[in-house]
Design an enzyme around this catalytic site. Structure first.
Site, PDB file in Angstrom:
ATOM      1  CG  ASP A 276      -2.242   0.709   0.961  1.00  0.00           C
ATOM      2  OD1 ASP A 276      -2.164   1.886   0.584  1.00  0.00           O
ATOM      3  OD2 ASP A 276      -3.337   0.146   1.141  1.00  0.00           O
TER       4      ASP A 276
ATOM      5  CG  HIS B 118      -0.910   1.570  -3.320  1.00  0.00           C
ATOM      6  ND1 HIS B 118      -2.129   1.230  -2.805  1.00  0.00           N
ATOM      7  CD2 HIS B 118      -0.490   0.466  -4.013  1.00  0.00           C
ATOM      8  CE1 HIS B 118      -2.449  -0.011  -3.158  1.00  0.00           C
ATOM      9  NE2 HIS B 118      -1.463  -0.502  -3.883  1.00  0.00           N
TER      10      HIS B 118
END
Ligand SMILES: *[C@@H]1O[C@H](CO)[C@@H](O)[C@H](O)[C@H]1NC(C)=O
Ligand SMILES: *[C@@H]1O[C@H](CO)[C@@H](O)[C@H](O)[C@H]1NC(C)=O
Ligand SMILES: *[C@@H]1O[C@H](CO)[C@@H](O)[C@H](O)[C@H]1NC(C)=O
Ligand SMILES: *[C@@H]1O[C@H](CO)[C@@H](O)[C@H](O)[C@H]1NC(C)=O
Ligand SMILES: *[C@@H]1O[C@H](CO)[C@@H](O)[C@H](O)[C@H]1NC(C)=O
Length: 403
Positions: free
Chosen positions: A226, A249
């Site tokens: 993430d 991310h």
């Protein structure tokens, strides 16, 4: 106090008449019954050793976790306030979590939690292994249909209400969820940390910083499933420097304004970051129903290597699959500078400033941006909705900011 467990090393003795004080003390975890074999639960040895470390009358108090051993712990909580001016947790031996949810006995909030500690240095050559695979495989994020799936999973290392903290050199890998959380803390320095979990491990952000002031993350490497770093609400004076991010991310501010809350995030600076194959680069995301402001943000010296969406502002964050209406409120985004940005983008819209009609973005500055499409024959562009600001020097793809 465990008289056998704690050893005073007197490095300096102040001899005021009738008064002698140890300048430093060391509590070695092996003297508190820890097996250090990676199998036996050593949690209670940590609690006892921490109690002595925290209650020590020395100016500097050390909890020593020696190398050559691996310590299995369930959820352990290191609570303050403590007596010493400085607490050192010297982590040279490895720490491993129970292997997945079936073996986890403690609170599922976190593996290692420091709360209300002032003057903490956590350093050493150790790896903290969250052994998250079993959690990821049973996560609602990955398996929403699974009965009894885990929405919330433990954080490997968490600081709550802590001040004057240094985290140095530690490796944190395979956390069940976020690797390191800094929450409601001040004056935190994170240096030379290494975070590693697979690209597809769900919600395994590297660092999540929230409600905290004066936190720096420098010279670190984050490979995660993430955000490499996510910055939550009520954060200010957050400094990120010399970071390698990816897979992951990217670095994000937000999501802010959830449930109509009033956001307040300011003075965030991100310098010298290399992004490798991340889905996003730097992103500010706010919920449509939010209020408040994000301002004084600088992103400088960014290097993108095959990043899908290098620069993103999304003021329309919304979980409803049918989309959310453009509401009369939004979190205002003001004074954000992107400068000295180079590299390659793999999606068409390399600069995407998607601001809301009700609270347009203001004072957005682009300076010296040279992005190229990842594949030479493709083209990239910028897209602006309600985004106002100025440009300086070269901006490629061409800026679409409104004056
Ligand atoms: C305590 O630790 C600090 C920080 O490392 C150091 O500067 C100081 O000299 C130490 N004090 C004593 C009495 O050892
Ligand atoms: C550590 O100290 C706390 C608070 O004084 C106490 O509740 C706890 O039982 C102690 N733990 C151990 C293992 O001695
Ligand atoms: C910010 O934190 C650092 C330690 O990480 C400290 O040296 C510095 O004085 C703090 N700055 C402010 C303004 O408190
Ligand atoms: C914009 O933010 C920067 C820090 O990122 C700050 O130095 C500058 O003063 C701010 N500009 C205004 C007009 O507030
Ligand atoms: C901007 O946000 C709206 C609302 O979520 C969305 O429909 C639109 O596709 C977005 N535009 C871009 C260029 O991403």
């Amino acid at each position: 106090m465990d008289l056998f467990g704690i050893i005073y090393i007197v490095t300096l003795v102040c001899t005021i008449p009738n008064y002698t004080m140890a300048a430093s003390s060391v509590a070695n975890i092996l003297n508190y019954g820890a097996a250090g074999n990676g199998v036996t639960d050593d949690s209670s040895a940590f609690s006892k050793a921490w109690n002595d470390t925290c209650a020590s009358v020395a100016e500097n108090s050390t909890l020593l976790v020696p190398s050559g051993h691996t310590f299995l712990v369930h959820s352990i909580i290191f609570s303050g306030p403590c007596k010493p001016l400085n607490i050192f947790v010297q982590l040279d031996g490895g720490i491993v979590a129970p292997n997945g949810p079936n073996e986890w006995k403690g609170s599922i909030d976190s593996l290692i939690l420091f709360e209300k500690v002032d003057g903490l240095t956590l350093s050493g050559t150790a790896t903290i292994d969250g052994r998250g695979k079993g959690w990821w495989d049973a996560s609602c994020a990955r398996h929403p249909q699974l009965k009894g799936c885990y929405g919330r999973r433990p954080t490997a290392l968490k600081l709550v209400y802590c001040t004057r903290v240094k985290l140095l050199n530690i490796h944190v890998i395979n956390s069940p969820q976020v690797h390191v959380i800094v929450w409601n803390s001040q004056n935190v320095e994170i240096d030379t940390m290494y975070i590693n979990s697979p690209a597809l491990s769900p919600n395994t952000d590297g660092f999540h910083i929230e409600a905290s002031t004066n936190v720096s993350v420098v010279h670190s490497i984050v490979k995660a499933g993430d955000d490499c770093i996510s910055i939550g609400d009520k954060s200010s004076y957050i400094h990120v420097r010399n970071l390698f991010c990816g897979p992951g991310h990217g670095i994000s501010i937000g999501s802010l304004g959830i449930g109509g809350s009033v956001a307040d995030v300011h003075n965030i600076d991100v310098h010298r970051v290399h992004f490798f194959g991340t889905t996003n680069g730097v992103r500010i995301k706010t919920y449509q129903v939010g209020k408040g402001i994000v301002q004084h943000v600088t992103f400088n010296d960014l290097n993108f290597h095959h990043v899908q969406n290098p620069i993103v502002i999304d003021q329309h964050y919304c979980f409803d699959p049918h989309g959310c209406p453009d509401l009369p409120t939004a979190v205002h985004i003001d004074n954000v500078t992107y400068s000295n940005v180079v590299g390659t983008a793999s999606s068409e819209i390399a600069l995407n400033l998607n601001c809301s009609k009700s609270a347009p973005c203001t004072n957005i500055n682009f300076k010296e941006i040279r992005l190229k499409p990842e594949k030479p024959l493709k083209s990239i562009k910028s897209s602006c909705n309600n985004a106002h600001g100025s440009t300086t020097g070269v901006v490629k793809p061409a800026s679409c900011l409104h004056g």
